[in-house]
Design a protein around this motif. Structure first.
Motif, PDB file in Angstrom:
ATOM      1  N   PHE A   1       0.802  -1.226   0.000  1.00  0.00           N
ATOM      2  CA  PHE A   1       0.000   0.000   0.000  1.00  0.00           C
ATOM      3  C   PHE A   1       0.837   1.279   0.000  1.00  0.00           C
ATOM      4  O   PHE A   1       0.326   2.335  -0.405  1.00  0.00           O
ATOM      5  CB  PHE A   1      -0.942   0.013   1.208  1.00  0.00           C
ATOM      6  CG  PHE A   1      -2.010  -1.040   1.148  1.00  0.00           C
ATOM      7  CD1 PHE A   1      -3.157  -0.830   0.412  1.00  0.00           C
ATOM      8  CD2 PHE A   1      -1.857  -2.247   1.816  1.00  0.00           C
ATOM      9  CE1 PHE A   1      -4.150  -1.791   0.347  1.00  0.00           C
ATOM     10  CE2 PHE A   1      -2.843  -3.214   1.766  1.00  0.00           C
ATOM     11  CZ  PHE A   1      -3.989  -2.999   1.015  1.00  0.00           C
TER      12      PHE A   1
ATOM     13  N   GLN B   1       4.147   0.176  -3.531  1.00  0.00           N
ATOM     14  CA  GLN B   1       3.610  -0.116  -4.860  1.00  0.00           C
ATOM     15  C   GLN B   1       2.414   0.771  -5.219  1.00  0.00           C
ATOM     16  O   GLN B   1       2.405   1.428  -6.260  1.00  0.00           O
ATOM     17  CB  GLN B   1       3.237  -1.590  -4.957  1.00  0.00           C
ATOM     18  CG  GLN B   1       4.430  -2.533  -4.838  1.00  0.00           C
ATOM     19  CD  GLN B   1       4.036  -3.985  -5.024  1.00  0.00           C
ATOM     20  OE1 GLN B   1       2.860  -4.309  -5.250  1.00  0.00           O
ATOM     21  NE2 GLN B   1       5.015  -4.890  -4.918  1.00  0.00           N
ATOM     22  N   LEU B   2       1.400   0.769  -4.357  1.00  0.00           N
ATOM     23  CA  LEU B   2       0.191   1.538  -4.666  1.00  0.00           C
ATOM     24  C   LEU B   2       0.301   3.006  -4.282  1.00  0.00           C
ATOM     25  O   LEU B   2      -0.466   3.834  -4.802  1.00  0.00           O
ATOM     26  CB  LEU B   2      -1.013   0.917  -3.938  1.00  0.00           C
ATOM     27  CG  LEU B   2      -1.340  -0.537  -4.295  1.00  0.00           C
ATOM     28  CD1 LEU B   2      -2.533  -1.032  -3.485  1.00  0.00           C
ATOM     29  CD2 LEU B   2      -1.603  -0.678  -5.784  1.00  0.00           C
ATOM     30  N   LYS B   3       1.223   3.322  -3.394  1.00  0.00           N
ATOM     31  CA  LYS B   3       1.408   4.706  -2.907  1.00  0.00           C
ATOM     32  C   LYS B   3       0.086   5.311  -2.414  1.00  0.00           C
ATOM     33  O   LYS B   3      -0.201   6.490  -2.621  1.00  0.00           O
ATOM     34  CB  LYS B   3       2.005   5.592  -4.002  1.00  0.00           C
ATOM     35  CG  LYS B   3       3.348   5.098  -4.511  1.00  0.00           C
ATOM     36  CD  LYS B   3       3.961   6.054  -5.490  1.00  0.00           C
ATOM     37  CE  LYS B   3       5.249   5.504  -6.074  1.00  0.00           C
ATOM     38  NZ  LYS B   3       6.258   5.175  -5.066  1.00  0.00           N
ATOM     39  N   ALA B   4      -0.718   4.461  -1.742  1.00  0.00           N
ATOM     40  CA  ALA B   4      -2.027   4.905  -1.270  1.00  0.00           C
ATOM     41  C   ALA B   4      -2.004   5.387   0.175  1.00  0.00           C
ATOM     42  O   ALA B   4      -2.808   6.254   0.548  1.00  0.00           O
ATOM     43  CB  ALA B   4      -3.036   3.767  -1.407  1.00  0.00           C
TER      44      ALA B   4
END
Length: 323
Positions: free
Chosen positions: A171, A174-177
């Motif tokens: 998170f 990779q997703l930078k959420a």
């Protein structure tokens, strides 16, 4: 006349046993805290000399002797122990060797972050574990039950720090959420709270499923079903109430465990709570801080355990009748 007079007498007669129980539990709690304080005092002094951590490598023997005398570490161990207990009796936890401030002040600054993390993890735990336990119990032996129990087994077997690292990779990297570390916003709380909640979700869901399965096989549940009540109403209105006692016990103990289990989670996510403070204090051999942190976690666990024990009287009339 006789009935009206009997009710107050019964309530009055019920009060002393409950009061005696509270006093007995408090006495036990104080004994546990005394033992924890003593063990913490002895163990931290086996970890090494904090003077070598506080002084530069080129410090002279005279400087070490002076600092050791200033900190009171040159006194006999029994005298240090007596001062420590005397301070505890006066709610004085001493001064931090690293921060140079009263330990109580430093703990008070870090306490909100730890409580926020533990409460966030507990909310996630209850929102996930209770529906999962009910779902698995209602579908005993089916695919849904197998799926929930598999997830429970994974949750209980996986180390929390590994879960935290995995969540950061997915998170944050990779997703930078969501942020990988820090404190101050709801986004910063999500990943650490999930990491801390995974084990508790597994424990409570598994116990609730087991308790509900036992309750759903009882006579009064069969009677409720014979009256035409829907399966959902039977479980919610009749099953959960009877399965509440062991579940509430574990929920309370898990909350106490969340406070202590936050140490690794706070370290992984750089969460500025008491857990991370404890790790820093151990690495710097900050004796007063380590002793206070261990005592805090023990006191929190003992207090939660006491409250859970006293709640039995309100959750189960049979327990109240025995007291």
């Amino acid at each position: 006349m006789s009935k009206a007079a009997a009710a107050p007498r019964s309530r009055t007669a019920a009060a002393p046993p409950l009061l005696r129980q509270v006093v007995a539990r408090l006495g036990t709690a104080l004994g546990v805290l005394f033992a924890v304080a003593t063990i913490a005092f002895l163990l931290v002094r086996l970890s090494g000399d904090p003077v070598t951590q506080l002084l530069p490598p080129d410090a002279t023997a005279a400087q070490e002797h002076t600092l050791r005398a200033q900190l009171g570490l040159d006194r006999p161990l029994l005298a240090q122990y007596g001062d420590y207990l005397w301070g505890l009796l006066h709610f004085d936890l001493g001064d931090s060797l690293v921060h140079g401030r009263p330990v109580a002040e430093v703990l008070a600054e870090r306490l909100p972050a730890t409580l926020e993390l533990a409460l966030g993890a507990m909310v996630i735990t209850l929102l996930v574990a209770i529906p999962a336990g009910i779902y698995a119990a209602m579908r005993r032996g089916r695919a849904g039950d197998t799926s929930v129990m598999t997830a429970v087994l994974l949750g209980q077997s996986t180390p929390p720090f590994w879960i935290g690292i995995l969540l950061i990779l997915v998170f944050s990297v990779q997703l930078k959420a969501l942020p990988a570390s820090g404190y101050g916003t709801f986004a910063h709380l999500v990943l650490p709270a999930i990491t801390l909640a995974v084990y508790s979700v597994a424990v409570i869901a598994r116990l609730l499923r087991s308790s509900l399965i036992d309750v759903l096989g009882s006579d009064h549940i069969r009677t409720a079903r014979a009256k035409g009540l829907s399966p959902g109403k039977v479980v919610i209105a009749h099953g959960l109430r009877n399965a509440a006692l062991p579940t509430v016990t574990v929920i309370g103990l898990e909350f106490g465990g969340l406070l202590g289990g936050a140490i690794l989670t706070e370290q992984v996510f750089s969460w500025p709570g008491i857990g991370r403070l404890t790790v820093e204090a151990i690495s710097h051999r900050d004796f007063p801080m380590v002793q206070a942190a261990v005592l805090f976690f023990a006191a929190a666990f003992v207090l939660v355990n006491l409250l859970v024990d006293l709640s039995y009287s309100f959750l189960d009339p049979r327990v109240r009748a025995q007291r």
